[in-house]
Design a protein around this motif. Structure first.
Motif, PDB file in Angstrom:
ATOM      1  N   ASP A  50       0.575  -1.019  -0.053  1.00  0.00           N
ATOM      2  CA  ASP A  50       0.107   0.144   0.012  1.00  0.00           C
ATOM      3  C   ASP A  50       0.845   1.215   0.199  1.00  0.00           C
ATOM      4  O   ASP A  50       0.373   2.408  -0.607  1.00  0.00           O
ATOM      5  N   LEU A  51       2.195   1.076   0.145  1.00  0.00           N
ATOM      6  CA  LEU A  51       2.832   2.395   0.442  1.00  0.00           C
ATOM      7  C   LEU A  51       4.642   1.786   0.631  1.00  0.00           C
ATOM      8  O   LEU A  51       4.574   0.674   1.480  1.00  0.00           O
ATOM      9  N   VAL A  52       5.556   2.747   0.156  1.00  0.00           N
ATOM     10  CA  VAL A  52       6.651   2.127   0.532  1.00  0.00           C
ATOM     11  C   VAL A  52       7.585   3.357   0.894  1.00  0.00           C
ATOM     12  O   VAL A  52       7.124   4.649   0.653  1.00  0.00           O
ATOM     13  N   VAL A  53       8.243   3.107   2.262  1.00  0.00           N
ATOM     14  CA  VAL A  53       9.219   4.040   2.888  1.00  0.00           C
ATOM     15  C   VAL A  53      10.451   3.581   2.343  1.00  0.00           C
ATOM     16  O   VAL A  53      11.060   2.686   2.431  1.00  0.00           O
ATOM     17  N   LEU A  54      11.049   4.770   1.658  1.00  0.00           N
ATOM     18  CA  LEU A  54      12.395   4.460   0.611  1.00  0.00           C
ATOM     19  C   LEU A  54      13.442   5.226   0.938  1.00  0.00           C
ATOM     20  O   LEU A  54      13.306   6.711   0.971  1.00  0.00           O
ATOM     21  N   ASP A  55      14.629   4.954   1.294  1.00  0.00           N
ATOM     22  CA  ASP A  55      15.998   5.730   1.678  1.00  0.00           C
ATOM     23  C   ASP A  55      16.282   5.932   0.298  1.00  0.00           C
ATOM     24  O   ASP A  55      16.492   5.423  -0.652  1.00  0.00           O
ATOM     25  N   ILE A  56      16.927   7.332   0.376  1.00  0.00           N
ATOM     26  CA  ILE A  56      17.458   7.986  -0.953  1.00  0.00           C
ATOM     27  C   ILE A  56      18.792   7.162  -1.016  1.00  0.00           C
ATOM     28  O   ILE A  56      19.061   6.907  -2.412  1.00  0.00           O
ATOM     29  N   MET A  57      19.741   7.449  -0.038  1.00  0.00           N
ATOM     30  CA  MET A  57      20.985   7.133  -0.310  1.00  0.00           C
ATOM     31  C   MET A  57      21.395   5.614   0.029  1.00  0.00           C
ATOM     32  O   MET A  57      21.324   5.227   1.255  1.00  0.00           O
ATOM     33  N   MET A  58      21.119   4.857  -1.183  1.00  0.00           N
ATOM     34  CA  MET A  58      21.697   3.408  -0.973  1.00  0.00           C
ATOM     35  C   MET A  58      22.735   3.019  -1.772  1.00  0.00           C
ATOM     36  O   MET A  58      22.802   3.579  -3.015  1.00  0.00           O
ATOM     37  N   GLY A  60      24.522   1.180  -4.659  1.00  0.00           N
ATOM     38  CA  GLY A  60      24.111   0.408  -5.858  1.00  0.00           C
ATOM     39  C   GLY A  60      22.936   1.179  -6.564  1.00  0.00           C
ATOM     40  O   GLY A  60      23.123   2.476  -6.649  1.00  0.00           O
ATOM     41  N   GLU A  61      21.802   0.576  -6.776  1.00  0.00           N
ATOM     42  CA  GLU A  61      20.758   1.461  -7.026  1.00  0.00           C
ATOM     43  C   GLU A  61      20.121   2.120  -6.095  1.00  0.00           C
ATOM     44  O   GLU A  61      19.678   1.697  -4.987  1.00  0.00           O
ATOM     45  N   ASP A  62      20.144   3.728  -6.021  1.00  0.00           N
ATOM     46  CA  ASP A  62      19.804   4.416  -5.108  1.00  0.00           C
ATOM     47  C   ASP A  62      18.201   4.675  -5.077  1.00  0.00           C
ATOM     48  O   ASP A  62      17.300   4.087  -6.083  1.00  0.00           O
ATOM     49  N   GLY A  63      17.603   5.330  -4.117  1.00  0.00           N
ATOM     50  CA  GLY A  63      16.191   5.447  -3.768  1.00  0.00           C
ATOM     51  C   GLY A  63      15.741   6.089  -4.959  1.00  0.00           C
ATOM     52  O   GLY A  63      14.346   5.894  -5.485  1.00  0.00           O
ATOM     53  N   LEU A  64      16.255   7.272  -5.462  1.00  0.00           N
ATOM     54  CA  LEU A  64      15.903   8.111  -6.555  1.00  0.00           C
ATOM     55  C   LEU A  64      15.640   7.199  -7.922  1.00  0.00           C
ATOM     56  O   LEU A  64      14.640   7.335  -8.533  1.00  0.00           O
ATOM     57  N   LEU A  94      10.579  14.495  -5.259  1.00  0.00           N
ATOM     58  CA  LEU A  94       9.176  15.229  -5.330  1.00  0.00           C
ATOM     59  C   LEU A  94       8.971  15.494  -6.677  1.00  0.00           C
ATOM     60  O   LEU A  94       7.644  14.934  -7.279  1.00  0.00           O
ATOM     61  N   GLU A  95       9.736  15.889  -7.632  1.00  0.00           N
ATOM     62  CA  GLU A  95       9.445  15.975  -9.096  1.00  0.00           C
ATOM     63  C   GLU A  95       9.004  14.794  -9.776  1.00  0.00           C
ATOM     64  O   GLU A  95       8.620  14.612 -10.636  1.00  0.00           O
ATOM     65  N   MET A  96       9.975  13.847  -9.155  1.00  0.00           N
ATOM     66  CA  MET A  96       9.687  12.291  -9.779  1.00  0.00           C
ATOM     67  C   MET A  96       8.258  11.801  -9.412  1.00  0.00           C
ATOM     68  O   MET A  96       7.615  10.752  -9.964  1.00  0.00           O
ATOM     69  N   GLY A  97       7.605  12.334  -8.397  1.00  0.00           N
ATOM     70  CA  GLY A  97       6.291  11.738  -8.066  1.00  0.00           C
ATOM     71  C   GLY A  97       6.382  11.104  -6.547  1.00  0.00           C
ATOM     72  O   GLY A  97       5.392  10.547  -6.267  1.00  0.00           O
ATOM     73  N   ALA A  98       7.249  11.247  -5.836  1.00  0.00           N
ATOM     74  CA  ALA A  98       7.406  10.976  -4.309  1.00  0.00           C
ATOM     75  C   ALA A  98       5.986  11.704  -3.726  1.00  0.00           C
ATOM     76  O   ALA A  98       6.136  13.051  -4.062  1.00  0.00           O
ATOM     77  N   ASP A  99       5.354  11.006  -2.750  1.00  0.00           N
ATOM     78  CA  ASP A  99       4.270  11.714  -2.112  1.00  0.00           C
ATOM     79  C   ASP A  99       4.824  12.546  -0.819  1.00  0.00           C
ATOM     80  O   ASP A  99       4.030  13.680  -0.708  1.00  0.00           O
TER      81      ASP A  99
END
Length: 239
Positions: A50-58, A60-64, A94-99
């Motif tokens: 229903d929702l994902v809590v996503l860290d930006i800095m990871m 490999g493939e980052d959160g963005l 936010l511009e990418m569509g994060a809520d």
């Protein structure tokens, strides 16, 4: 009785994953945790979230990058976890569509409040009209290239759209002939970022009308519903 919302927590720091997961479980949510994008995708293939809590800095493939991929393929609500110094990444997300976003270090109570707000907002929005994820659609005499973010006239000339105008147009394309309130349009376009950008929906609609309407003072495509909001009245088809 409906099952509790299922939340995905994606963060490479084990302490944060465990803290957030434990806190959400204590408050009645179902939780699945992943240390990175690859592990999340494995969960996503076999679970409904229903929702994902996503860290930006990871690593490999980052959160963005994961946020961009999710937003291109689904409407799963996303809350970003960001460091205080990641202002640029926060705006890009936010511009990418994060809520929404929560800055680290954070109080779990604040994150829980954000989750409740985003879920309530997502559940209040009208369902998206299926347009088969077409990359190019026809809107009246316009062609909209969603992949290239271009509005193209019958003469083949592209009309430039700002990020805000493009996202507003996409909101209307996803909900044709549906009255969308100003609050719903804010949620569909910029969400919590609305206060940061300080732009009213009325001004955005006015700017978009100047680009797509034959007569912006007597609009035929985007109709105003006094006391209600706006609706896109034109027929839409795959281009």
């Amino acid at each position: 009785m409906e099952p509790a919302p299922h939340i995905a927590v994606v963060d490479d720091h084990r302490e944060i994953r465990e803290l957030v997961s434990r806190y959400l479980l204590q408050h009645g949510y179902r939780v699945s945790a992943a240390p990175g994008a690859r592990e999340f995708r494995q969960l996503f293939e076999r679970s409904v979230f229903d929702l994902v809590v996503l860290d930006i800095m990871m690593p490999g493939e980052d959160g963005l990058a994961l946020c961009r991929q999710l937003r291109a393929t689904c409407d799963l609500p996303i809350i970003l976890l960001t460091a205080m110094t990641e202002e640029t990444d926060r705006i890009i997300g936010l511009e990418m569509g994060a809520d929404d976003y929560v800055s680290k270090p954070f109080n779990p109570r604040e994150l829980l409040a954000r989750i409740k707000t985003v879920l309530r907002r997502a559940n209040s929005l009208p369902p998206r009209r299926d347009r088969a994820r077409a990359e190019v659609v026809r809107l009246d005499h316009w062609t909209v290239d969603l992949g290239r973010r271009e509005l193209i006239g019958e003469d083949g000339v592209a009309v430039p759209l700002s990020t805000a105008e493009f996202r507003l147009l996409c909101a209307f394309l996803d909900h044709p002939r549906t009255i969308l309130t100003r609050e719903q349009l804010l949620d569909l376009t910029v969400g919590r970022a609305a206060a940061s950008f300080d732009r009213s929906i009325d001004n955005q609609v006015s700017r978009l009308r100047k680009k797509i309407e034959a007569d912006p003072h007597n609009p035929a495509l985007i109709r105003t519903h006094w006391g209600g909001g706006y609706s896109l009245e034109a027929a839409i088809c795959a281009g």
